[in-house]
Write an enzyme that holds these catalytic residues in place. Structure first.
Site, PDB file in Angstrom:
ATOM      1  N   GLU A 210      12.409   2.484   1.934  1.00 17.38           N
ATOM      2  CA  GLU A 210      11.440   2.602   2.862  1.00 17.38           C
ATOM      3  C   GLU A 210      12.258   2.629   4.211  1.00 17.38           C
ATOM      4  OE1 GLU A 210       8.855   4.411   2.080  1.00 17.38           O
ATOM      5  OE2 GLU A 210       9.042   3.950  -0.057  1.00 17.38           O
TER       6      GLU A 210
ATOM      7  N   PHE B 140       0.716  -1.159  -0.049  1.00 13.25           N
ATOM      8  CA  PHE B 140      -0.174  -0.169   0.076  1.00 13.25           C
ATOM      9  C   PHE B 140       0.770   1.390  -0.014  1.00 13.25           C
ATOM     10  CE2 PHE B 140      -2.341   3.363   2.484  1.00 13.25           C
ATOM     11  CZ  PHE B 140      -3.541   3.284   1.517  1.00 13.25           C
ATOM     12  N   GLY B 141       0.515   2.146  -0.983  1.00 12.94           N
ATOM     13  CA  GLY B 141       1.228   3.279  -0.954  1.00 12.94           C
ATOM     14  C   GLY B 141       0.321   4.623  -0.547  1.00 12.94           C
ATOM     15  N   TYR B 142       0.876   5.471   0.314  1.00 15.42           N
ATOM     16  CA  TYR B 142      -0.007   6.750   0.538  1.00 15.42           C
ATOM     17  C   TYR B 142       0.705   8.113   0.294  1.00 15.42           C
ATOM     18  CZ  TYR B 142       2.881   5.928   4.885  1.00 15.42           C
ATOM     19  OH  TYR B 142       3.692   5.581   5.808  1.00 15.42           O
ATOM     20  N   GLY B 143       2.222   7.960   0.086  1.00 12.95           N
ATOM     21  CA  GLY B 143       3.159   8.851  -0.214  1.00 12.95           C
ATOM     22  C   GLY B 143       3.617   9.034  -1.546  1.00 12.95           C
ATOM     23  N   SER B 144       4.878   9.266  -1.606  1.00 10.45           N
ATOM     24  CA  SER B 144       5.485   9.188  -2.946  1.00 10.45           C
ATOM     25  C   SER B 144       5.164   7.871  -3.649  1.00 10.45           C
ATOM     26  CB  SER B 144       6.796   9.467  -2.958  1.00 10.45           C
ATOM     27  OG  SER B 144       7.534   8.333  -2.191  1.00 10.45           O
TER      28      SER B 144
END
Length: 286
Positions: free
Chosen positions: A136, A60-64
Site C-alpha cells: 500500500e 480497513f479495506g475498501y478496494g482490492s
C-alpha cells in the site's frame, strides 16, 4: 492495490503527520513494531483480552483488500467508516497499470456526510504488516490514517452489542506522483478499460470490488462505484473485449462476520425487546 507481481519498489510516500497517528499505530505501520498493549474495550465482539493474547490491530479495506487481501488474518467483518467516500482518483503503475498508461484504483476523499462501506481485518504478526507496508505505501503511494469502524451486523441488527473499533486506513496522498484526481465518469471508465498491469487488468479491480458490494452489502448504494461498473461493462462490450479476458482467476472465498453472527445468537434476549419503541394501539368501534 492488488497483491501480486511486485515490480522494483518505488520511493515511499512521505510519512503522515504525527498528529494523524497515535504512537502505537506509528510503531505498527511506519516502524513495523507491535505495541505490547492491546485495548480490551475495542474488540468488536466484546471478547476480553488476556495476558497471553498476541497483540493485534484492525485494518480497513475498501478496494482490492475487500476481495484479495493477500495476507493472513484472524477475522474479517463488513462495515463502514464515516467522513469519507470512495473515489477512483488514485493512479497505479505497479499493479493495474504501467508508467506509460497508469490505471485507476480506489482511494478515499473526505466528506463530512459520507460513509464508505468495506471490511475490516483483524491481523497479528510481523509478516502481514510488512506486506501491507510494501503493497500500500511503498508501491501504492498511500499513507496511513486512523478512524473508527462500525460493524454492519451491529448497526443493522444488534443495537445492544458491538462497539466501534479504531482501524488503520490507507489513504492516497494528493501530493504523491500517483495522484490523478477527479474526472468525469466516462473518461475514468475508458481509462480503466484501456489499462493493464503486472497484477492484471484494471477492469478486474473495479468489477470485483463492485461484486463484493453486490454480494455482501446488497442494500448499500455506492453511486460512484456502480456508475463506473456500468460504464466499464458497456465500454468492454463496445470494444468487443470478452469479460473473461479481463477478470483473471477467481479469488478465494472469504468468510466474514462469523464471530458477530455467533455473538448475535447468544445475545438475542429480552434486551432487544426492551429497546423497541413503544407503540399504542387504537381501539376502533366497528
Amino acid at each position: 492495490m492488488s497483491a501480486d507481481n511486485f515490480d522494483a519498489p518505488l520511493q515511499p510516500p512521505q510519512s503522515p503527520n504525527d498528529d494523524n497517528l497515535p504512537q502505537q499505530f506509528e510503531d505498527l505501520f511506519l516502524n513495523c513494531h507491535f505495541s505490547a498493549e492491546s485495548d480490551e474495550e475495542n474488540d468488536l465482539t466484546g471478547a476480553t483480552a488476556t495476558n497471553n493474547d498476541e497483540p493485534f490491530c484492525w485494518v480497513f479495506g475498501y478496494g482490492s483488500l475487500c476481495w484479495n487481501p493477500g495476507f493472513e488474518y484472524e477475522r474479517s467483518i463488513t462495515g463502514y467508516i464515516k467522513g469519507f467516500v470512495r473515489r477512483f482518483w488514485q493512479g497505479n503503475i505497479t499493479h493495474r497499470g504501467t508508467p506509460e498508461k497508469p490505471g485507476r484504483v480506489a482511494t478515499l476523499v473526505e466528506d463530512n456526510e459520507g460513509l464508505c462501506w468495506g471490511c475490516a481485518y483483524k491481523i497479528t504478526g510481523q509478516v502481514a504488516l510488512d506486506y501491507l507496508k510494501q503493497r500500500e505505501c511503498t508501491l501504492g503511494g498511500y499513507r496511513t490514517v486512523k478512524t473508527k469502524f462500525y460493524p454492519r451486523i451491529s448497526s443493522y441488527e444488534t443495537p445492544f452489542i458491538g462497539k466501534a473499533e479504531e482501524v488503520i486506513v490507507y489513504l492516497a496522498d494528493i501530493h504523491s506522483r500517483h495522484w490523478l484526481g477527479e474526472d468525469i465518469p466516462e473518461r475514468i471508465a475508458q481509462q480503466i478499460v484501456e489499462c493493464r498491469g503486472p497484477s492484471g487488468h484494471n477492469a478486474e479491480y473495479l468489477l470485483r470490488l463492485a461484486q463484493f458490494m453486490h454480494d455482501e452489502l446488497p442494500d448499500v448504494d455506492d453511486e460512484h462505484l456502480f456508475v463506473l461498473e456500468s460504464l466499464v461493462l458497456n465500454e468492454l462490450q463496445l470494444r468487443k473485449i470478452p469479460l473473461g479476458s479481463v477478470m483473471g482467476a477467481n479469488p478465494a472465498q472469504i468468510r466474514r462476520d462469523d464471530d458477530l453472527r455467533e455473538h448475535l445468537k447468544m445475545s438475542a434476549n429480552f434486551q432487544f425487546t426492551s429497546r423497541m419503541p413503544e407503540r399504542k394501539l387504537r381501539c376502533l368501534n366497528i
